[in-house]
Design a protein around this motif. Structure first.
Motif, PDB file in Angstrom:
ATOM      1  N   UNK A  23       0.845  -1.198   0.000  1.00  0.00           N
ATOM      2  CA  UNK A  23       0.000   0.000   0.000  1.00  0.00           C
ATOM      3  C   UNK A  23       0.878   1.245   0.000  1.00  0.00           C
ATOM      4  N   UNK A  24       0.566   2.198  -0.850  1.00  0.00           N
ATOM      5  CA  UNK A  24       1.261   3.477  -0.896  1.00  0.00           C
ATOM      6  C   UNK A  24       0.232   4.591  -0.763  1.00  0.00           C
ATOM      7  N   UNK A  25       0.395   5.419   0.259  1.00  0.00           N
ATOM      8  CA  UNK A  25      -0.545   6.511   0.510  1.00  0.00           C
ATOM      9  C   UNK A  25       0.056   7.804  -0.027  1.00  0.00           C
ATOM     10  N   UNK A  26      -0.656   8.424  -0.977  1.00  0.00           N
ATOM     11  CA  UNK A  26      -0.183   9.657  -1.603  1.00  0.00           C
ATOM     12  C   UNK A  26      -0.466  10.860  -0.691  1.00  0.00           C
ATOM     13  N   UNK A  27       0.373  11.911  -0.768  1.00  0.00           N
ATOM     14  CA  UNK A  27       0.171  13.113   0.057  1.00  0.00           C
ATOM     15  C   UNK A  27      -1.230  13.716  -0.091  1.00  0.00           C
ATOM     16  N   UNK A  28      -1.740  13.701  -1.340  1.00  0.00           N
ATOM     17  CA  UNK A  28      -3.071  14.281  -1.547  1.00  0.00           C
ATOM     18  C   UNK A  28      -4.169  13.496  -0.812  1.00  0.00           C
ATOM     19  N   UNK A  29      -3.937  12.178  -0.639  1.00  0.00           N
ATOM     20  CA  UNK A  29      -4.903  11.357   0.111  1.00  0.00           C
ATOM     21  C   UNK A  29      -4.878  11.731   1.582  1.00  0.00           C
ATOM     22  N   UNK A  30      -3.675  12.000   2.102  1.00  0.00           N
ATOM     23  CA  UNK A  30      -3.552  12.429   3.497  1.00  0.00           C
ATOM     24  C   UNK A  30      -4.265  13.752   3.700  1.00  0.00           C
ATOM     25  N   UNK A  31      -4.042  14.709   2.787  1.00  0.00           N
ATOM     26  CA  UNK A  31      -4.670  16.022   2.898  1.00  0.00           C
ATOM     27  C   UNK A  31      -6.194  15.912   2.819  1.00  0.00           C
ATOM     28  N   UNK A  32      -6.663  15.062   1.890  1.00  0.00           N
ATOM     29  CA  UNK A  32      -8.112  14.902   1.731  1.00  0.00           C
ATOM     30  C   UNK A  32      -8.743  14.331   2.997  1.00  0.00           C
ATOM     31  N   UNK A  33      -8.062  13.347   3.601  1.00  0.00           N
ATOM     32  CA  UNK A  33      -8.588  12.750   4.842  1.00  0.00           C
ATOM     33  C   UNK A  33      -8.592  13.780   5.972  1.00  0.00           C
ATOM     34  N   UNK A  34      -7.522  14.555   6.035  1.00  0.00           N
ATOM     35  CA  UNK A  34      -7.434  15.592   7.074  1.00  0.00           C
ATOM     36  C   UNK A  34      -8.555  16.614   6.909  1.00  0.00           C
ATOM     37  N   UNK A  35      -8.794  17.057   5.677  1.00  0.00           N
ATOM     38  CA  UNK A  35      -9.831  18.065   5.428  1.00  0.00           C
ATOM     39  C   UNK A  35     -11.225  17.521   5.722  1.00  0.00           C
TER      40      UNK A  35
END
Length: 631
Positions: free
Chosen positions: A203-215
C-alpha cells in the motif's frame, strides 16, 4: 415460615426511600413523624411525590452506588436531567405497583419482617442478630427503625407482587425444546485467516490522500477547549478533624445509650412444628394436637431423638431438614408464645405443647448465651467518631450557607473563603467541557458553570455546589485555551497508518472473497485450514459473534460448507465440516423453559406497567425537576 429469610436476603442492600406504607409496632418501636414538604415533584393519582422524597431517593441511590463502586464512584452521573427523570419514573412506577398490590390484599406479616431483618448480615455480630448494631447501622444511614421497617415492608410487598407477575410467563415445551436444540447444536469448524498486515507493504498513501482525509475529518484532530481552575472543597468530613470530644461527653453518651452496647441473652433451640391452618376446623385442630402430643411423649422419653423426629414429622420446611435446629435468637425475634416458652426453659429442657398462630411446637433449648455488654473502653473510639461526625454535620449545615454567600459576595478570589474556613486553594490540571481530572470538579453542573462566559472572561467564582452529600465546592478559571485543530504535520503519521490499514484490509477482503469462491466451486486446496474445533451457540470457544453467526448460517445440508467474515484486521475463511445434534436432558430443558417463561413474564410485566401508567393521572412538575438538576 423460617425459610422466608433465605429467599429475601438479596433484598437487603439498603432500600431506596420511605414511601407510603405505614409504620408498625416492632420491638416497641416509636411512631415515625416525618416532615412533609408542600413542593411536589410529581403527583400520581392524587398522591404526591414530594421534593423531599425525591431528594432522599436521589441521595440514597448515590449512597448505594458509592458503596458498590468505591473510588470509581462518580456523583456526576446522578446529576443529569436524564438520570433524575429516570429516578422519578421509577418512583412513579413503584407508587402504581404498590397501589395495585394493596388492592390485591398482599401483605408482609410482622413475623416475616422480623425474620428478614434478623437474618441480615449487616445487623449481626458473630452470625447472630444484634439489636445495638441494627439501630446503630440505621442511625448512620439516617433512618429510624420505624422508617426502615416501613420501607422494608413496602419493598417486600412490591417484590412479592412483581415476582408473582414476572414468574407468570409461560413458554411451551415444544418451543423450549427447539431453542435448546439450536443452542446446543455443535459444529466442527476450521479457520484460515488472511491478515491485512501482509498487504501493508503493497500500500502506498499519496500526500493528496492524506490532505483529503485531514480536510474531511478535521473534527478528529480538534484539541477541545480547555481550562485550568482553582478550587476549594468544604465538607463535613474534613470538619471532623477540627473537632475535640471531651471525656465527659463520651461517658455521658455511653450512659444515655447503654442499650446500644448491650447484647441480649441468646437462645439456641430446636423444634418440631405440627402446623394448623388458620381456617382449620375443631376436628382438624384436635387431630394436630393429638399428633403433637404423641411426638412430645417420645421426645420426653429421649430428648436426643427430637432431631430425627423433626426430620420425619416437622411441618417447618426451613428447619425440618436440619433436625429442627432454629439457630440462635433473642427476645423479639420469635412469635410471643414460642418466645415465652423458649426463655423459660433451661439448657437441655423440653417444653410442653406450645400453641402459636402456626400450630403446635415442641421446643428443646440446646444452648444459652447470657446477655453481654461492651465496656466504655471497648466502645470509646466508636463513640468519639460518632460524636465528631454529629458535631461536624451540625456545624457544616450551619456554615454551608455562609460559605456559599462568601464565595458569591467576593467573586474575584477564593482566598477569603479559604482563609475563613481554613481550606486549601487547590489547582487542577486541564479541564474540558466533558471531564475533569479531579473528581469533585467532574460534575455536569460544575463543568457547565466553569465554561460560562462570565467564568472564562471575568474569572469569577462559581456558586458553591454540592457535588456529593456534605461536600460543597467553589471554583474559578485561572487559564483558558480555546479549541484548535492540530496541524496536519502533527497528525500526518497517524493518518498514514489509518489509511494504510484501511487499504490493506480491503486487499485482504478481496483475496479472501476470491478464495471463498474457489472453495465453493469445489477447489478444496484453495487454502490450508487449521485444526478443527467444535463450537456451539452455548459454548463458542472464543469465536467472535460475527464468526459464530456466519458458522450457523451455513447450510448444514451441504457439507463441507464455507463462509467468510470481513474483519478490520483481515478476512477469515471458515470451513464447517460436521454438524452434531445434542440430546437435551429433561433438567436442562426444564431450566430453559423456566428461563424463557421468566423472559416472557418480564415482557408481560413491562406491558402491564405501561398500562398502569397510561390509565393513571400522572402530573410531573418539570420546572421543579429541572430546578433540582440546575439549582
Amino acid at each position: 415460615m423460617f425459610n422466608f429469610v433465605a429467599k429475601h436476603k438479596r433484598l437487603l442492600q439498603f432500600l431506596l426511600v420511605l414511601f407510603i406504607v405505614p409504620p408498625f409496632a416492632f420491638w416497641g418501636i416509636q411512631s415515625y413523624e416525618g416532615s412533609v414538604t408542600t413542593n411536589r415533584v410529581a403527583e400520581v393519582d392524587g398522591q404526591a411525590i414530594s421534593e423531599q422524597e425525591f431528594g432522599e431517593q436521589l441521595k440514597q441511590q448515590q449512597d448505594r452506588m458509592r458503596a458498590l463502586l468505591g473510588a470509581n464512584f462518580n456523583a456526576a452521573m446522578f446529576d443529569t436531567p436524564e438520570m433524575r427523570a429516570r429516578i422519578l419514573d421509577s418512583m412513579i412506577a413503584q407508587r402504581l405497583l404498590l397501589k395495585q398490590a394493596v388492592r390485591g390484599n398482599l401483605a408482609i406479616t410482622d413475623e416475616q419482617l422480623r425474620e428478614v431483618i434478623a437474618s441480615t448480615p449487616a445487623f449481626q455480630e458473630g452470625n447472630r442478630f444484634a439489636r445495638a448494631r441494627y439501630e446503630e447501622t440505621l442511625r448512620r444511614e439516617g433512618y429510624t427503625p420505624a422508617m426502615f421497617e416501613a420501607s422494608l415492608r413496602r419493598d417486600l410487598i412490591l417484590q412479592q407482587y412483581t415476582s408473582a407477575m414476572a414468574d407468570s410467563g409461560i413458554a411451551s415445551k415444544t418451543a423450549s425444546k427447539q431453542i435448546a436444540a439450536s443452542r446446543a447444536e455443535q459444529r466442527d469448524v476450521s479457520e484460515y485467516m488472511i491478515s491485512a498486515a501482509t498487504f501493508a507493504s503493497k500500500v502506498k498513501i499519496e500526500p493528496q490522500a492524506v490532505q483529503a482525509h485531514y480536510d474531511a475529518n478535521r473534527s478528529q484532530f480538534l484539541v477541545p477547549e480547555q481550562i485550568r481552575v482553582e478550587y476549594v472543597v468544604f465538607s463535613s468530613e474534613a470538619m471532623q478533624a477540627f473537632e475535640s470530644i471531651g471525656e465527659d461527653e463520651i461517658k455521658s453518651w455511653y450512659e444515655s445509650h447503654i442499650d446500644q452496647y448491650q447484647e441480649k441473652e441468646q437462645r439456641q433451640a430446636s423444634h418440631i412444628l405440627i402446623s394448623v391452618k388458620a381456617a382449620a376446623s375443631d376436628a382438624e385442630k384436635a387431630k394436630a394436637r393429638e399428633k403433637a402430643q404423641s411426638l412430645l411423649e417420645q421426645v420426653r422419653k429421649s430428648p436426643a431423638s427430637l432431631g430425627e423426629l423433626a426430620k420425619k414429622h416437622s411441618d417447618d420446611p426451613g428447619s425440618a431438614s436440619k433436625g429442627g435446629d432454629l439457630g440462635t435468637f433473642s427476645r423479639g425475634m420469635m412469635v410471643k408464645a414460642f418466645e415465652e416458652a423458649a426463655f423459660r426453659l433451661k439448657a437441655g429442657e423440653v417444653s410442653g405443647l406450645v400453641e402459636s398462630e402456626f400450630g403446635f411446637h415442641i421446643i428443646r433449648v440446646t444452648g444459652i448465651k447470657p446477655a453481654e455488654g461492651r465496656s466504655l473502653e471497648q466502645v470509646r473510639a466508636e463513640i468519639e467518631r460518632e460524636l465528631k461526625k454529629q458535631r461536624a454535620s451540625r456545624k457544616f449545615a450551619e456554615a454551608a450557607e455562609a460559605f456559599s454567600n462568601l464565595a458569591y459576595e467576593q467573586p474575584d478570589s477564593l482566598k477569603p473563603v479559604a482563609e475563613k474556613y481554613k481550606l486549601a486553594v487547590q489547582t487542577s490540571g486541564w479541564v474540558t467541557r466533558k471531564s475533569a481530572p479531579v473528581q469533585v470538579l467532574n460534575n455536569p453542573r460544575m463543568l457547565a458553570a466553569l465554561f460560562t462566559d462570565e467564568a472564562i472572561e471575568n474569572r469569577r467564582n462559581t456558586e458553591a455546589m454540592e457535588v456529593s452529600p456534605g461536600t460543597l465546592v467553589s471554583a474559578r478559571v485561572v487559564e483558558h485555551r480555546p479549541a484548535a485543530s492540530r496541524p496536519i504535520e502533527d497528525v500526518r503519521g497517524d493518518i498514514v497508518r489509518q489509511l494504510t490499514q484501511k487499504e490493506a484490509a480491503a486487499l485482504a477482503h478481496k483475496q479472501g472473497s476470491a478464495r471463498l469462491e474457489e472453495l465453493r466451486k469445489g477447489n478444496a486446496r484453495a487454502v490450508q485450514f487449521g485444526p478443527a474445533k467444535t463450537v456451539s451457540r452455548d459454548d463458542p470457544k472464543g469465536v467472535s459473534s460475527e464468526s459464530l453467526a456466519a458458522i450457523f448460517r451455513a447450510d448444514r445440508a451441504k457439507l463441507p460448507a464455507y463462509a467468510g467474515v470481513g474483519l478490520p484486521n483481515g478476512y477469515l475463511v471458515l470451513r464447517i465440516g460436521k454438524v452434531t445434534d445434542v440430546d437435551i436432558g429433561e433438567a436442562q430443558l426444564k431450566n430453559l423453559q423456566v428461563e424463557l417463561g421468566r423472559a416472557a413474564g418480564t415482557q408481560e410485566f413491562q406491558a402491564f406497567l405501561a398500562g398502569l401508567r397510561a390509565n393513571a393521572k400522572v402530573e410531573i412538575n418539570k420546572a421543579l425537576l429541572e430546578k433540582k438538576a440546575n439549582p
